[in-house]
Write an enzyme that holds these catalytic residues in place. Structure first.
Site, short mmCIF file in Angstrom:
data_model
loop_
_atom_site.label_atom_id
_atom_site.label_comp_id
_atom_site.label_asym_id
_atom_site.label_seq_id
_atom_site.Cartn_x
_atom_site.Cartn_y
_atom_site.Cartn_z
CG ASN A 1 -0.02 8.65 2.63
OD1 ASN A 1 0.82 8.54 2.76
ND2 ASN A 1 -1.07 9.00 3.36
CE1 TYR B 1 5.85 3.82 10.32
CE2 TYR B 1 8.31 4.85 11.08
CZ TYR B 1 7.21 4.82 10.67
OH TYR B 1 7.48 5.94 9.23
CB ALA C 1 9.54 -5.38 11.31
CG ASP D 1 -9.43 -0.35 8.16
OD1 ASP D 1 -8.42 -0.69 8.30
OD2 ASP D 1 -9.58 -1.76 9.46
CB VAL D 2 -5.59 0.58 3.67
CG1 VAL D 2 -6.19 1.41 3.14
CG2 VAL D 2 -4.52 0.59 5.21
#
Length: 248
Positions: free
Chosen positions: A77, A143, A145, A50-51
């Protein structure tokens, strides 16, 4: 390394590098999606991560370094679309999640690869933003921002890391010809009682080339940016979007 590399744009990028003989290590938050990608793409390696969670990112990059022995290219990504809602109705948690995954997640990942890249005296970081970062998009504030923040992240990394021969660029995909992109058009058609054909024209009318973008086009551009041919390209925002003039 490609984050969220088990499907969509991420998988297309991973497949491109893999086809050119590179070692590729991906992560994905969905175990089943990751497992399928590893089965269907010979030589591809990866782990669940989980990034948006620093501890998960640290573990993932330790695994990647152990498996590959080094990291030359990082493709940031991973991201989420966030809520589609008026600004005054945005839930605080939804805002925090979008910033944490889309922006902070890229910082968490870059932080892990920079020491190794500095040691070897080279590296390439490619951050995936969106054409909406140029146009803005009403009711998608978290999204947009977060993705505009990615531009600042990339510019600053390019300046700071340039003396170490580490490059950083941003890709801005347009209207993607994949299940998610097609789903956006389908939802718009349903919400506005339009046919799919009319809804598609609404989406394409503000794109100069009137074009959908295939994931393979993003992959080709990412591969070029990581190549020796692009050795002096850094700090750039490269849109692969047919020139998205506006969105509504």
């Amino acid at each position: 390394v490609v984050t969220a590399g088990a499907s969509g744009i991420g998988l297309a990028i991973a497949q491109k590098f893999l086809s050119q003989g590179a070692q590729v290590f991906i992560c994905d938050v969905a175990p089943q999606t990751l497992e399928l990608a590893l089965i269907e793409n010979e030589g591809l390696k990866g782990a669940v991560a989980d990034v948006g969670a620093p501890s998960s990112v640290e573990t993932f990059f330790k695994d990647a370094l152990n498996v590959m022995g080094g990291i030359d290219v990082l493709v940031n990504n991973a991201g989420i679309g966030g809520s589609r809602i008026r600004t005054e109705d945005i839930d605080y948690t939804d805002w925090d999640d979008c910033i944490r995954i889309n922006l902070s997640g890229m910082f968490y990942c870059a932080k892990q690869v920079i020491p190794a890249m500095k040691t070897q005296g080279s590296g390439c970081i490619i951050n995936i933003s969106t054409s909406s970062a140029k146009t803005g998009l009403p009711n998608r504030l978290p999204y947009v921002a977060s993705k505009v923040g990615v531009l600042g992240l990339s510019h600053n990394l390019a300046r700071e890391l340039g003396p170490f021969n580490i490059r950083c660029n941003t890709l801005l995909p347009g209207l993607m010809d994949n299940p998610r992109g097609r789903g956006l058009v389908a939802n718009y058609a349903k919400e506005n009682s339009l046919s799919i054909e009319v809804a598609e024209k609404e989406f394409l009318k503000f794109i100069s080339l009137k074009s959908w973008i295939k994931p393979s086009e993003i992959a080709e551009t990412a591969y070029y940016l990581a190549s020796e041919s692009a050795r002096h390209i850094t700090g750039q925002e490269i849109a692969v979007d047919g020139n998205c003039e506006w969105e509504q």
